[in-house]
Design an enzyme around this catalytic site. Sequence first.
Site, PDB file in Angstrom:
ATOM      1  N   GLU A 101    -100.801  21.063  28.734  1.00 47.11           N
ATOM      2  CA  GLU A 101    -101.280  19.989  29.304  1.00 47.11           C
ATOM      3  C   GLU A 101    -102.656  19.630  29.369  1.00 47.11           C
ATOM      4  O   GLU A 101    -103.184  18.695  28.810  1.00 47.11           O
ATOM      5  CB  GLU A 101    -100.571  19.769  30.585  1.00 47.11           C
ATOM      6  CG  GLU A 101     -99.231  19.160  30.790  1.00 47.11           C
ATOM      7  CD  GLU A 101     -98.921  19.330  32.184  1.00 47.11           C
ATOM      8  OE1 GLU A 101     -97.539  18.885  32.888  1.00 47.11           O
ATOM      9  OE2 GLU A 101     -99.708  19.027  33.258  1.00 47.11           O
TER      10      GLU A 101
ATOM     11  N   ASN B 262     -98.323  17.071  45.374  1.00 50.55           N
ATOM     12  CA  ASN B 262     -98.571  16.401  44.230  1.00 50.55           C
ATOM     13  C   ASN B 262     -97.283  15.891  43.465  1.00 50.55           C
ATOM     14  O   ASN B 262     -96.973  14.660  43.505  1.00 50.55           O
ATOM     15  CB  ASN B 262     -99.246  17.309  43.469  1.00 50.55           C
ATOM     16  CG  ASN B 262    -100.738  17.806  44.053  1.00 50.55           C
ATOM     17  OD1 ASN B 262    -101.114  16.988  44.862  1.00 50.55           O
ATOM     18  ND2 ASN B 262    -101.068  18.890  43.626  1.00 50.55           N
TER      19      ASN B 262
ATOM     20  N   LYS C  75    -101.942  29.407  54.877  1.00 46.30           N
ATOM     21  CA  LYS C  75    -102.465  28.760  56.516  1.00 46.30           C
ATOM     22  C   LYS C  75    -102.958  30.081  57.433  1.00 46.30           C
ATOM     23  O   LYS C  75    -102.292  30.323  58.254  1.00 46.30           O
ATOM     24  CB  LYS C  75    -101.324  28.146  57.089  1.00 46.30           C
ATOM     25  CG  LYS C  75    -101.043  26.634  56.632  1.00 46.30           C
ATOM     26  CD  LYS C  75    -101.894  25.396  57.107  1.00 46.30           C
ATOM     27  CE  LYS C  75    -101.746  24.325  56.529  1.00 46.30           C
ATOM     28  NZ  LYS C  75    -102.888  23.458  56.839  1.00 46.30           N
TER      29      LYS C  75
ATOM     30  N   GLY D 252    -101.010  25.704  34.442  1.00 43.73           N
ATOM     31  CA  GLY D 252    -101.046  24.555  35.400  1.00 43.73           C
ATOM     32  C   GLY D 252    -102.335  24.079  35.666  1.00 43.73           C
ATOM     33  O   GLY D 252    -103.393  24.702  35.214  1.00 43.73           O
ATOM     34  N   VAL D 253    -102.370  23.224  36.462  1.00 41.94           N
ATOM     35  CA  VAL D 253    -103.669  22.445  36.815  1.00 41.94           C
ATOM     36  C   VAL D 253    -104.109  22.935  38.112  1.00 41.94           C
ATOM     37  O   VAL D 253    -103.204  23.079  39.059  1.00 41.94           O
ATOM     38  CB  VAL D 253    -103.638  20.931  36.763  1.00 41.94           C
ATOM     39  CG1 VAL D 253    -104.880  20.289  36.935  1.00 41.94           C
ATOM     40  CG2 VAL D 253    -102.759  20.614  35.271  1.00 41.94           C
ATOM     41  N   GLY D 254    -105.457  22.891  38.330  1.00 39.22           N
ATOM     42  CA  GLY D 254    -105.862  23.290  39.641  1.00 39.22           C
ATOM     43  C   GLY D 254    -106.947  24.566  39.678  1.00 39.22           C
ATOM     44  O   GLY D 254    -107.013  25.199  38.759  1.00 39.22           O
TER      45      GLY D 254
ATOM     46  N   VAL E   6    -106.486  27.410  41.325  1.00 44.67           N
ATOM     47  CA  VAL E   6    -105.899  28.739  41.206  1.00 44.67           C
ATOM     48  C   VAL E   6    -105.339  29.056  39.625  1.00 44.67           C
ATOM     49  O   VAL E   6    -105.751  30.065  39.122  1.00 44.67           O
ATOM     50  CB  VAL E   6    -104.470  28.777  42.174  1.00 44.67           C
ATOM     51  CG1 VAL E   6    -103.847  30.167  41.756  1.00 44.67           C
ATOM     52  CG2 VAL E   6    -104.962  28.790  43.561  1.00 44.67           C
TER      53      VAL E   6
END
Lengths: 501, 501
Positions: free
Chosen positions: A290, A380, A404, A265-267, A269
């Site tokens: 991707e 997102n 949080k 996945g993207v980001g 992390v």
Amino acid sequence: MLENRIRNKTLQNKIMSADEAALLIKDGMNVGTSGFTPSGYPKAVPLALAKRVETTGEKIKIGLFTGASVGDELDGSLSRSKIIRKRLPYQTNESLRKYINDGECEYLDMHLSHVPQYAQYGFLGKLDLAIIEAVGITEEGGIIPSTSIGCSPTFIKIAEKVIVEINTSQPLELEGMADIYIPNDPPHRKPIPITKVNDKIGTPYIPCDVNKIAAIVVTDIKDNVRPLAPIDDISKTISGHLIDFLEHEVKVGRLPKTLFPLQSGVGSVANAVLGGLLESSFENLLCYTEVIQDSMLDLLDSGKALFASGTSITPSEEGLIRFKENINFYKDKIILRPQEISNHPEIIRRLGIIAINTAIEADIYGNINSTNIMGTRMMNGIGGSGDFTRNAYISIFTTPSTAKNGDISSIVPMVAHHDHTEHDVMVLITEQGVADLRGLSPKERAKLIINNCAHPTYQPMLKDYFERAQKSKFKHTPHMLSEALSWHDQFIKNGTMKRLP
Amino acid sequence: MLENRIRNKTLQNKIMSADEAALLIKDGMNVGTSGFTPSGYPKAVPLALAKRVETTGEKIKIGLFTGASVGDELDGSLSRSKIIRKRLPYQTNESLRKYINDGECEYLDMHLSHVPQYAQYGFLGKLDLAIIEAVGITEEGGIIPSTSIGCSPTFIKIAEKVIVEINTSQPLELEGMADIYIPNDPPHRKPIPITKVNDKIGTPYIPCDVNKIAAIVVTDIKDNVRPLAPIDDISKTISGHLIDFLEHEVKVGRLPKTLFPLQSGVGSVANAVLGGLLESSFENLLCYTEVIQDSMLDLLDSGKALFASGTSITPSEEGLIRFKENINFYKDKIILRPQEISNHPEIIRRLGIIAINTAIEADIYGNINSTNIMGTRMMNGIGGSGDFTRNAYISIFTTPSTAKNGDISSIVPMVAHHDHTEHDVMVLITEQGVADLRGLSPKERAKLIINNCAHPTYQPMLKDYFERAQKSKFKHTPHMLSEALSWHDQFIKNGTMKRLP
């Protein structure tokens, strides 16, 4: 220089300013653009449109279709000018996110592999205009895409008119990295002939009827790439668990030593998790994903990975410099494909992809929320996580066990929004540990997830919920519906999921 | 007669009684059987096992893997004797359902296309034994399946030992109807070469190492097929709406006049909905589905449909007689495939299937519950609905707008269990009308579903929920989490979802 970029001479008289080209955008239109992550999206024309609307007060509302997220010049400026009426299929922009959550923009959160197909089948309405960033146009009018492919091939095919943004900040050496293939429509569709990550099956440019090109705008605005957060301890621990899990699978003979092609996945992390592979014992890795981020470039640089296929290159600012400086090294190690192909169920299942995606929260039965914080606040979107997860050889979700500062448990009795169901999720990893859910019933999964993945603060509360739920009459997927979403409800009211005194 | 059925002579000395063969089943084993719907499943051996356990009080607990649901001789008798410890991937049996909901059986509810692949990859544990109903065995040991294929090819491939039940009540003319193809494992998997519904790509028998065949049992117990409920007015109205919708799609050019291949769910409502096509104006239809029920035979009989591909033939008792009497007519109009192929994402997406499945309930944003009544009570399972829905050209769900004499609304604020998410559902049809959700945001979907599909009794309550939810801070998918599942909670407590005085 421009003759190198715009090789069809008759097209040179279509060159105009961004302001002039933006006049082609009218109220009520559907506009499809290039772009997948803040990479390869048009910049000059949307900025000119926003400026015009801000200046004249003109009322323009459009449907904006892209590959995935795009940069602030497009999503940000058009949101702040309230130009976007409808938006699909994915976004990560702060201004647009607010605009969506305020209820001012109709946002469709779609599986990314579905977008070109639905557009092509006419399910999303007429596409009036395509705006495509390119590094060049061939003599026959073929459009050479820049740092992402996304939905550009389909949008160019079906749009009534096309605006091309020739971006001179994008290296012409990108030419040859794209492999453009559009499947036929049923009943004439054939098998997609990819059996290896590095198979090329199409053309290096996007075919385009020259007569559809209504404007060419030349610009040099750079991709507004995002910084990656430094890799923190929690990401490192998650990455370690992932590698332990993969090593175990190799040991018991369910994966070869080179693994199968990786999707990540993207980001930040996801980038950190993949980065851990650099120090792993795995060799000769392949990626079918991707988005190619920094850690994938690191894997290619080090020789750990041999090849990466994606639909977009989105490194950090430093990564982008490294990519451009070494583009000839990367050129025979990277293929960029349309998102219909990078994310296609047929290929993902055939190649046996190991899919690693990030969850916002998971529940005790293995359902995943990837999109809506507390069930209603769009973060997102689902992106390609569903395309990969459903069809993967092994589907893995990672998340820190809390958010949080500990006031949110990422493991809850029931997720407040469902993007991936219990039927699709094989492995869940937090910094606490790994839950391998394959072959387990809901109750078996619950025990494992609570014991291995939940944070110690929330473990007793989850056990308590699960035990009391099992006293209900029906015990297949035990729940107490009046309490199932109460953790979220309490967070909304009191700012914490912790048990109140 | 038996020489026709058991053509390999050395295998004839493996013939034994069901009681003897059942002794091969030991405590702790995983047993995989043929069968998909009450069709083509082993009957004599499970009955013998249950009788033995009932008589001797012996403790035997097994994992039971099948293609999908099976008949009472297998699921019913083994549940009542408490022999099933773990069960996958689907069931419809009353005794088993109670056993699952009482919490006595670990039940995995899986996408049916995933089962052979997960078993083959070793994700479900070791398979000790396969029990396969057949109409015959070829000279080379090839097993000729009866009325369903399901997971039999994979179970035979990976099981340590195989018991074959030769069922003489199943016509030998079934030989030739099966088309057996097992994909290679990654990284050696190739495109599955089906581009038309009637393509044959494999063998008419299931290859089997003769040395693995541990027992052959001869029986004539008939498939315990289920009666179909008479077609009621609500089903007729739903079917009418479906046909109107399809006619509109043809009119606007999004479907050809012959439509695309049809998939239809299993059961009385699905059968009735498909039956409506008999009186429609569509011609030369094709079916690419899981289960061939009576209405599909009607379509073939009438010439409305040219061909049907599935993994199982499950008509009613009358339908089964008709099928057997006219088997030579059907033989070149029906192919039975492994469920890995009948339900494969690659083929479903390539052929452009129109998928029509039944929902237990839908919510205002288009999520679907196919499995758990009131969120916790397992009905049957997801079956193939996810395989088809996610990959369809058009995905359609049907449900009557109310259940339990109107005390349950099938349209609710939030479904109590999620099997298909908002990302996958294109069209929802009740007897009230059609909601075409393609290209719509969550709020646009909610308006359409409430207005077109909800029952008038519940419409004002849904409108009220949706309006109040929109007053919350975040307005992308507006919900009030403390109320989202309150309709179900109220039904559990008071027996109705109606507003109480």
